[in-house]
Every structure is written in structure tokens, then in C-alpha cells.
Design a protein around this motif. Structure first.
Motif, PDB file in Angstrom:
ATOM      1  N   UNK A 146       2.191 -26.391 -30.191  1.00  0.00           N
ATOM      2  CA  UNK A 146       1.457 -25.191 -30.540  1.00  0.00           C
ATOM      3  C   UNK A 146       1.033 -25.108 -31.994  1.00  0.00           C
ATOM      4  N   UNK A 147       1.273 -26.150 -32.775  1.00  0.00           N
ATOM      5  CA  UNK A 147       0.947 -26.110 -34.204  1.00  0.00           C
ATOM      6  C   UNK A 147      -0.519 -26.467 -34.463  1.00  0.00           C
ATOM      7  N   UNK A 148      -1.096 -27.269 -33.634  1.00  0.00           N
ATOM      8  CA  UNK A 148      -2.505 -27.616 -33.677  1.00  0.00           C
ATOM      9  C   UNK A 148      -2.976 -28.018 -35.078  1.00  0.00           C
ATOM     10  N   UNK A 149      -3.826 -27.213 -35.698  1.00  0.00           N
ATOM     11  CA  UNK A 149      -4.470 -27.650 -36.937  1.00  0.00           C
ATOM     12  C   UNK A 149      -3.499 -27.767 -38.112  1.00  0.00           C
ATOM     13  N   UNK A 150      -2.374 -27.083 -38.049  1.00  0.00           N
ATOM     14  CA  UNK A 150      -1.383 -27.245 -39.119  1.00  0.00           C
ATOM     15  C   UNK A 150      -0.988 -28.711 -39.278  1.00  0.00           C
ATOM     16  N   UNK A 151      -1.026 -29.466 -38.177  1.00  0.00           N
ATOM     17  CA  UNK A 151      -0.622 -30.866 -38.209  1.00  0.00           C
ATOM     18  C   UNK A 151      -1.733 -31.779 -38.728  1.00  0.00           C
ATOM     19  N   UNK A 179     -12.768 -26.715 -25.871  1.00  0.00           N
ATOM     20  CA  UNK A 179     -11.458 -26.080 -25.732  1.00  0.00           C
ATOM     21  C   UNK A 179     -10.537 -26.479 -26.879  1.00  0.00           C
ATOM     22  N   UNK A 180     -10.562 -27.751 -27.265  1.00  0.00           N
ATOM     23  CA  UNK A 180      -9.740 -28.202 -28.382  1.00  0.00           C
ATOM     24  C   UNK A 180     -10.189 -27.570 -29.695  1.00  0.00           C
ATOM     25  N   UNK A 181     -11.497 -27.485 -29.910  1.00  0.00           N
ATOM     26  CA  UNK A 181     -12.002 -26.861 -31.130  1.00  0.00           C
ATOM     27  C   UNK A 181     -11.543 -25.409 -31.236  1.00  0.00           C
ATOM     28  N   UNK A 182     -11.569 -24.688 -30.117  1.00  0.00           N
ATOM     29  CA  UNK A 182     -11.137 -23.289 -30.132  1.00  0.00           C
ATOM     30  C   UNK A 182      -9.651 -23.185 -30.466  1.00  0.00           C
ATOM     31  N   UNK A 183      -8.824 -24.061 -29.905  1.00  0.00           N
ATOM     32  CA  UNK A 183      -7.401 -24.037 -30.201  1.00  0.00           C
ATOM     33  C   UNK A 183      -7.120 -24.418 -31.650  1.00  0.00           C
ATOM     34  N   UNK A 184      -7.862 -25.382 -32.169  1.00  0.00           N
ATOM     35  CA  UNK A 184      -7.635 -25.862 -33.526  1.00  0.00           C
ATOM     36  C   UNK A 184      -8.017 -24.833 -34.577  1.00  0.00           C
ATOM     37  N   UNK A 185      -9.120 -24.139 -34.354  1.00  0.00           N
ATOM     38  CA  UNK A 185      -9.702 -23.297 -35.414  1.00  0.00           C
ATOM     39  C   UNK A 185      -9.669 -21.807 -35.130  1.00  0.00           C
ATOM     40  N   UNK A 186      -9.357 -21.404 -33.890  1.00  0.00           N
ATOM     41  CA  UNK A 186      -9.414 -20.003 -33.470  1.00  0.00           C
ATOM     42  C   UNK A 186     -10.828 -19.429 -33.620  1.00  0.00           C
TER      43      UNK A 186
END
Length: 319
Positions: free
Chosen positions: A176-181, A197-204
Motif C-alpha cells: 500500500x505504499x505505492x509512490x513512497x517506494x 489504474x496504477x497511475x491513479x494508485x501512485x499519484x491519487x
């Protein structure tokens, strides 16, 4: 620009259970499928095999287990002219395995066992001659966490050696850390590939253009949003977006489509093509790949891919 490619990251053995149109409603339920097949998969391996099939010089770095799956993977890589010299065979782990349930329309869901991928680390890249490669493509990042702490330094070294660096998460982040990593090494990424879908999870961010702006503020040079049946959009600061419609195909299995898209797009970059033509070619290769079951089973050879691309997108496609 050196045309040599190094793909690094996730290597799996895929077991595809095809023709499953609904998920079980309880654990005792028996599902009926049409057929099952096994093939090499994992984002880095899929991109490497695509490049090899297109005739590009490519090597693969990752970890396998010393088991029958690992042997089968090495045989598949050799058949597609992928240099597996940098692959580490781990005597203490099994090879990674992904079991996919594939619906009749080609959509799929995965259950994965990371296996040796969990132990893939900076030590496996200690002897990589970065200066020999023009392109370094990281694929499947969330599935090999042991490499995460050292990736910023490794990519800095690759950049100093003159490498073009590309990146694709190619998976969901279970932490659940996504872009922090990703933020610690975002500045080194020249081409950032992701689906919507990945872009939305990464950047909100709700829209691909907003997500691209978010990533480019942290130093990413270009963002290529993969949109499935809607095609793809390329974003680069100071330039208008480049939107290209999808290559039409009756999808059988979408497994590996995004990985083959990455490889074909980067192949175009290595040949000096314009972004629109890179996207047309990538859409063609990825679309063709969806026409057969398996992560790379539908990837065409270079001559076929060029012919299909020109036939669909028109003679102005400068490949």
C-alpha cells in the motif's frame, strides 16, 4: 545511443487457467476451465523476450530457483535470443510462480509466489557492466523488495554510464505504499510506463495528465499511460500529449501485453523514431500479443510487426 538493452526485475513461471468466467463464491466451489498452459512470465522476462523476438540485443537480470521451472524459463529465454548470463540461479529458493485465472474476454487476475524474486538484490547486479548498455528497463518493481534500498544508487550509476532508464511497476503494491517506494529514484527515470489504474494508485490523481504532471514534478522525463482498448498517451513537459488509438484485436489473453508494449516502445526509441510512431508500433505489438494465450505467445517478429503497424496506422507511419 547504444542499442543494447538490459531488462532487470521480475521473472516468473506463469500457469494460465483459461476460460474461467467467474470467481468462486466460497472455498468449496469447483471451477471449470477450458484449458491450462504454462509459459515464462514476469515483467522483466516478458519485456526481454519481446525485445529478443524483435531482433534487439538484450540481456536479463533477475533470480530463478534451481528447479524445473527455472530450467524451463532459461530454455524459453534462449529460444528468444535473450542473454541470461546476468540471471542468478538461487539454490535456496524456488522460482517465482504466478497462477492466473483468465476470463473469456482476456481479462485476468493473478495469485503469485515470489520465490527467488524476493531475494533479488544489489549483489546480483554488482558485476553488471553498465557502460555496455544503452537502455536499462526495470519491470515488476513491487515484487522484488530486497533491491529497493539500493535502487537509487544503482540507477545513478547507470545514468553516469550513459544509460536511458525506463520503469514499469507491472504489478500491484501489496504494502500500500505505492509512490513512497518510487520517489527516491524518480529523478533517474526517463520513461515511466503504467496503466491508468496504477497511475491513479501512485499519484491519487483521477486523470492521466494530472498523474503525469505529478510524476514529472519529481524529475520523471516522460510518462506513457497505457489505456488498453483506448490506446496510449505520452506526456512530456513542454510538449503536447501524443495520443494514439489502440491496435484492434479480439483479445484472448491480456497477460504480458503491457510488458510487450514497453519493449516495443523502447525499441522504437532506440531506432530514433518519433513518439507517435513508437506508440503505434508498441500498440501493434501489445495488441497482437493479446490474440494468443500466454505472456509473449502472440508477440510477432519484427517484419510482421512492421507490416501490421503500417497496414493499420497508415503509410505515414515512419518506421
Amino acid at each position: 545511443m547504444k542499442p543494447n538493452f538490459l531488462c532487470l526485475g521480475l521473472i516468473m513461471r506463469d500457469i494460465l487457467v483459461c476460460g474461467v468466467d467467474e470467481l468462486p463464491s466460497h472455498w468449496e466451489q469447483t471451477l471449470v476451465a477450458d484449458h491450462i498452459l504454462s509459459d515464462t512470465g514476469g515483467g522483466a522476462a516478458n519485456s526481454a523476450r519481446t525485445l529478443g523476438r524483435l531482433g534487439a540485443p538484450v540481456a536479463l537480470s533477475g533470480r530463478l530457483g534451481a528447479d524445473a521451472f527455472g530450467q524451463a524459463i532459461l530454455a524459453d529465454l534462449a529460444a528468444d535470443h535473450v542473454d541470461a548470463g546476468p540471471v542468478c540461479v538461487d539454490e535456496q529458493s524456488s522460482s517465482g510462480v504466478a497462477v492466473a485465472l483468465v476470463r473469456g474476454d482476456g481479462k485476468r487476475c493473478f495469485t503469485t509466489v515470489r520465490g527467488a524474486n524476493s531475494r533479488y538484490c544489489a549483489r546480483d547486479l554488482a558485476s553488471i557492466p553498465w557502460e555496455q548498455y544503452g537502455f536499462v528497463h526495470i519491470n515488476g518493481f513491487f515484487q522484488f523488495p530486497a533491491l529497493e534500498p539500493d535502487l537509487p544508487d544503482l540507477l545513478c550509476r547507470a545514468r553516469r554510464a550513459g544509460c536511458v532508464i525506463s520503469f514499469d511497476t507491472a504489478s500491484w503494491d501489496a504494502t500500500g505504499r505505492w509512490y513512497q517506494r518510487i520517489r527516491p529514484f524518480a529523478q533517474w527515470i526517463d520513461y515511466f510506463f503504467a496503466n491508468e489504474a496504477q497511475l491513479a494508485q501512485l499519484t491519487h490523481c483521477d486523470r492521466p495528465d494530472q498523474a503525469a504532471d505529478f510524476l514529472m514534478r519529481d524529475g520523471v522525463k516522460q510518462v506513457i499511460a497505457k489505456r488498453g482498448e483506448a490506446g496510449s498517451i505520452r506526456f512530456c513537459a513542454g510538449q503536447p500529449p501524443v495520443s494514439v488509438p489502440a491496435f484492434p484485436v479480439d483479445a484472448v489473453d491480456t497477460t504480458g501485453a503491457g510488458d510487450s508494449f514497453d519493449a516495443a516502445y523502447l525499441y522504437g526509441v532506440s531506432r530514433g523514431w518519433q513518439p507517435r510512431d513508437c506508440a503505434r508500433f508498441a500498440n501493434t505489438v501489445a495488441g497482437s500479443n493479446c490474440a494468443r494465450a500466454g505472456a509473449t505467445a502472440g508477440v510477432p517478429d519484427l517484419e510482421t510487426a512492421l507490416r501490421l503497424c503500417r497496414a493499420h496506422y497508415g503509410p505515414d507511419t515512419a518506421l
